[in-house]
Design an enzyme around this catalytic site. Structure first.
Site, PDB file in Angstrom:
ATOM      1  CE1 TYR A 117       3.077  15.759   3.942  1.00 52.96           C
ATOM      2  CE2 TYR A 117       1.369  17.161   3.138  1.00 52.96           C
ATOM      3  CZ  TYR A 117       1.899  16.086   3.214  1.00 52.96           C
ATOM      4  OH  TYR A 117       1.945  15.133   1.826  1.00 52.96           O
ATOM      5  CB  VAL A 125      10.368   1.045  -2.853  1.00 50.03           C
ATOM      6  CG1 VAL A 125      11.289  -0.220  -2.924  1.00 50.03           C
ATOM      7  CG2 VAL A 125      10.356   1.690  -1.649  1.00 50.03           C
ATOM      8  NE  ARG A 143      13.991 -15.050   7.129  1.00 51.64           N
ATOM      9  CZ  ARG A 143      13.614 -14.427   8.188  1.00 51.64           C
ATOM     10  NH1 ARG A 143      13.717 -13.130   8.207  1.00 51.64           N
ATOM     11  NH2 ARG A 143      13.927 -15.161   9.274  1.00 51.64           N
ATOM     12  CB  VAL A 189      14.441 -19.799   6.097  1.00 48.72           C
ATOM     13  CG1 VAL A 189      15.090 -19.608   4.912  1.00 48.72           C
ATOM     14  CG2 VAL A 189      13.602 -20.958   6.131  1.00 48.72           C
ATOM     15  CG  HIS A 199      10.421  -3.758  -4.049  1.00 47.84           C
ATOM     16  ND1 HIS A 199       9.998  -5.019  -3.642  1.00 47.84           N
ATOM     17  CD2 HIS A 199       9.400  -3.284  -4.408  1.00 47.84           C
ATOM     18  CE1 HIS A 199       8.770  -5.207  -3.544  1.00 47.84           C
ATOM     19  NE2 HIS A 199       8.100  -4.198  -3.950  1.00 47.84           N
ATOM     20  CB  THR A 212       0.667  -6.200  -2.131  1.00 46.81           C
ATOM     21  OG1 THR A 212       1.554  -5.302  -2.150  1.00 46.81           O
ATOM     22  CG2 THR A 212       0.515  -7.103  -3.548  1.00 46.81           C
ATOM     23  CB  ALA A 267       6.250   2.018   1.513  1.00 45.67           C
ATOM     24  NE  ARG A 271       5.873 -10.657  -1.690  1.00 46.26           N
ATOM     25  CZ  ARG A 271       5.481  -9.489  -2.093  1.00 46.26           C
ATOM     26  NH1 ARG A 271       6.301  -8.884  -3.347  1.00 46.26           N
ATOM     27  NH2 ARG A 271       4.364  -8.918  -2.055  1.00 46.26           N
ATOM     28  CG  ASP A 327      11.226  -8.138  -2.834  1.00 40.79           C
ATOM     29  OD1 ASP A 327      10.578  -8.278  -3.777  1.00 40.79           O
ATOM     30  OD2 ASP A 327      11.566  -7.020  -2.420  1.00 40.79           O
TER      31      ASP A 327
HETATM   32  N1  LIG Z   1       7.453  -1.123  -1.384  1.00 41.99           N
HETATM   33  C1  LIG Z   1       6.415  -2.121  -1.734  1.00 41.99           C
HETATM   34  O1  LIG Z   1       6.895  -3.310  -1.374  1.00 41.99           O
HETATM   35  C2  LIG Z   1       5.204  -1.757  -1.780  1.00 41.99           C
HETATM   36  C3  LIG Z   1       4.142  -2.929  -1.730  1.00 41.99           C
HETATM   37  C4  LIG Z   1       2.882  -2.448  -2.085  1.00 41.99           C
HETATM   38  C5  LIG Z   1       2.505  -1.261  -2.490  1.00 41.99           C
HETATM   39  N2  LIG Z   1       3.574  -0.341  -2.845  1.00 41.99           N
HETATM   40  C6  LIG Z   1       3.319   1.067  -3.221  1.00 41.99           C
HETATM   41  O2  LIG Z   1       2.828   1.610  -2.261  1.00 41.99           O
HETATM   42  C7  LIG Z   1       2.091   2.879  -3.010  1.00 41.99           C
HETATM   43  C8  LIG Z   1       0.528   2.951  -2.390  1.00 41.99           C
HETATM   44  O3  LIG Z   1       0.053   1.741  -2.773  1.00 41.99           O
HETATM   45  P1  LIG Z   1      -1.680   1.610  -2.230  1.00 41.99           P
HETATM   46  O4  LIG Z   1      -2.120   0.283  -2.815  1.00 41.99           O
HETATM   47  O5  LIG Z   1      -1.791   2.184  -1.026  1.00 41.99           O
HETATM   48  O6  LIG Z   1      -2.061   2.821  -3.229  1.00 41.99           O
HETATM   49  P2  LIG Z   1      -3.694   3.489  -3.300  1.00 41.99           P
HETATM   50  O7  LIG Z   1      -3.923   4.262  -4.335  1.00 41.99           O
HETATM   51  O8  LIG Z   1      -4.656   2.808  -2.235  1.00 41.99           O
HETATM   52  O9  LIG Z   1      -3.053   4.539  -2.096  1.00 41.99           O
HETATM   53  C9  LIG Z   1      -2.544   5.897  -2.360  1.00 41.99           C
HETATM   54  C10 LIG Z   1      -2.751   7.041  -1.325  1.00 41.99           C
HETATM   55  O10 LIG Z   1      -2.095   7.826  -1.687  1.00 41.99           O
HETATM   56  C11 LIG Z   1      -2.625   9.341  -1.864  1.00 41.99           C
HETATM   57  N3  LIG Z   1      -2.405  10.380  -2.433  1.00 41.99           N
HETATM   58  C12 LIG Z   1      -1.877  10.358  -3.901  1.00 41.99           C
HETATM   59  N4  LIG Z   1      -1.318  11.528  -4.065  1.00 41.99           N
HETATM   60  C13 LIG Z   1      -1.020  12.167  -2.768  1.00 41.99           C
HETATM   61  C14 LIG Z   1      -0.528  13.339  -2.426  1.00 41.99           C
HETATM   62  N5  LIG Z   1       0.106  14.125  -3.383  1.00 41.99           N
HETATM   63  N6  LIG Z   1      -0.460  13.730  -1.236  1.00 41.99           N
HETATM   64  C15 LIG Z   1      -1.096  12.893  -0.179  1.00 41.99           C
HETATM   65  N7  LIG Z   1      -1.883  11.738  -0.632  1.00 41.99           N
HETATM   66  C16 LIG Z   1      -1.653  11.291  -1.878  1.00 41.99           C
HETATM   67  C17 LIG Z   1      -4.215   8.877  -2.361  1.00 41.99           C
HETATM   68  O11 LIG Z   1      -5.208   9.754  -2.163  1.00 41.99           O
HETATM   69  C18 LIG Z   1      -4.338   7.495  -1.881  1.00 41.99           C
HETATM   70  O12 LIG Z   1      -5.149   7.130  -0.839  1.00 41.99           O
HETATM   71  C19 LIG Z   1       2.244   2.450  -4.331  1.00 41.99           C
HETATM   72  O13 LIG Z   1       3.107   3.257  -4.921  1.00 41.99           O
HETATM   73  C20 LIG Z   1       2.244   1.074  -4.221  1.00 41.99           C
HETATM   74  O14 LIG Z   1       2.856   0.655  -5.537  1.00 41.99           O
HETATM   75  C21 LIG Z   1       4.851  -0.777  -2.615  1.00 41.99           C
END
Ligand SMILES: NC(=O)c1ccc[n+]([C@@H]2O[C@H](COP(=O)([O-])OP(=O)(O)OC[C@H]3O[C@@H](n4cnc5c(N)ncnc54)[C@H](O)[C@@H]3O)[C@@H](O)[C@H]2O)c1
Length: 307
Positions: free
Chosen positions: A64, A121, A152, A166, A174, A223, A117, A150, A147
């Site tokens: 950090y 969210v 478009r 589009v 979301h 994703t 993200a 997606r 979204d």
């Molecule tokens: N907003 C969107 O459109 C969107 C799209 C896809 C995924 N997501 C979200 O993004 C997030 C991550 O998804 P992902 O597939 O990469 O998951 P993932 O499990 O592959 O990655 C999450 C990472 O966070 C780390 N982590 C967990 N707790 C932590 C902490 N306290 N401090 C530091 N690191 C920590 C884990 O070790 C892991 O490497 C999820 O919440 C998922 O739902 C959002």
């Protein structure tokens, strides 16, 4: 001054975002932070392997303290959903992670813009806003930008035109209550019906866009590329002070009578983060759907904050 971006969470989304940022050449330094240090180190090394064939960036695993001077911090650490599990169902688990990360980031002296993200969210951006004490303009949820892409893309492939021609947005949560504003979609100034009479089933289109994430997760377990590109697009708007209009999740302050929660509406995004929140023209059905989306998020906030 746009020297460094910090990515908190080096999982699927964090790693894809770091890679996409590196290819885009937006920041000379990319720091990856994860609870699993070996993962952050390995992803940073893997991405650094592309340096000789791309625009070089210093990609490294850090702490950090390394994130404190970043222009933008992208928060991807959160609970990932499985299969058709809804985003809201992981809210409590994600909120604990987001709170821990944001508290440490702020304690290190971070003064930049936070792009959230982690899912769900809208709730996680609200959580990050509350525990960071940053001004709302500086805490942005990626929201319905994905979204909207997606939507478009889905229209473009049905009509055989380029997605960038589009114009149209998805607003609201979301998630399952998101609202595709079909009434204001335009292709070269024409409505859907004018461009392709009788060709597009609006309800089916909105359903396909809403369920697109579930479909991908069913196939590959997560994703990453779409959301990474959305996060990069927001960074680009900030770094270049573009003042581009993007549908992102922001604190509402009375728009459509909604306040004190994060939800996506079209926003002007520039060097200061969210420079302006726009109120799009919606028909009666779309307005009701947006209010329903707000009430879904409000209930989820109550679920998070009520012991
Ligand atoms: N907003 C969107 O459109 C969107 C799209 C896809 C995924 N997501 C979200 O993004 C997030 C991550 O998804 P992902 O597939 O990469 O998951 P993932 O499990 O592959 O990655 C999450 C990472 O966070 C780390 N982590 C967990 N707790 C932590 C902490 N306290 N401090 C530091 N690191 C920590 C884990 O070790 C892991 O490497 C999820 O919440 C998922 O739902 C959002």
């Amino acid at each position: 001054m746009n020297d460094r971006v910090a990515i908190i969470g080096a999982g699927h989304v964090g790693a894809a975002t770091a890679y996409a940022l590196m290819l885009r050449g937006l920041f000379p330094e990319i720091v990856l932070i994860d609870a699993i240090t070996e993962l952050a180190v390995a992803e940073a090394e893997d991405i650094s392997d592309a340096n000789a064939l791309a625009r070089p960036a210093r990609v490294f695993a850090g702490s950090y303290a390394d994130a404190a001077s970043a222009t933008v911090a992208i928060l991807t650490a959160g609970a990932a959903t499985q299969g058709t599990e809804s985003r809201l169902s992981v809210a409590a688990r994600s909120a604990a992670i987001v709170t821990s990360c944001v508290t440490q980031l702020m304690a290190a002296g971070f003064k930049g813009i936070l792009v959230v993200a982690a899912n769900p969210v809208d709730l996680m951006a609200w959580t990050a806003f509350r525990c960071s004490a940053l001004p709302p303009a500086r805490v942005i949820g990626t929201g319905t930008l994905l979204d909207t892409c997606r939507l478009r893309q889905a229209i473009a492939s049905r009509l055989n035109v380029a997605p960038e021609t589009v114009a149209g947005d998805v607003v609201g949560e979301h998630g399952d209550s998101e609202v595709a504003i079909l009434s204001s979609i335009r292709i070269g100034g024409l409505t859907l019906e004018q461009f392709a009479p009788g060709m597009i089933d609006g309800a089916a289109l909105a359903r396909e866009v809403r369920d697109a994430g579930y479909k991908i997760i069913t196939g590959k377990g997560y994703t990453s590329f779409g959301i990474a590109t959305a996060a990069v697009r927001i960074c680009e708007a900030i770094v270049r002070n573009e003042r581009v209009v993007l549908p992102v999740s922001t604190l509402l302050t009375g728009q459509f009578g909604i306040s004190d929660l994060y939800l996506s509406l079209p926003c002007v995004v520039g060097a200061g983060g969210i420079e302006q929140v726009l109120v799009p023209a919606l028909n009666e059905i779309e307005t009701a759907a947006l209010l329903n989306s707000a009430s879904t998020i409000q209930k989820a906030i109550l679920g998070l904050t009520t012991p």
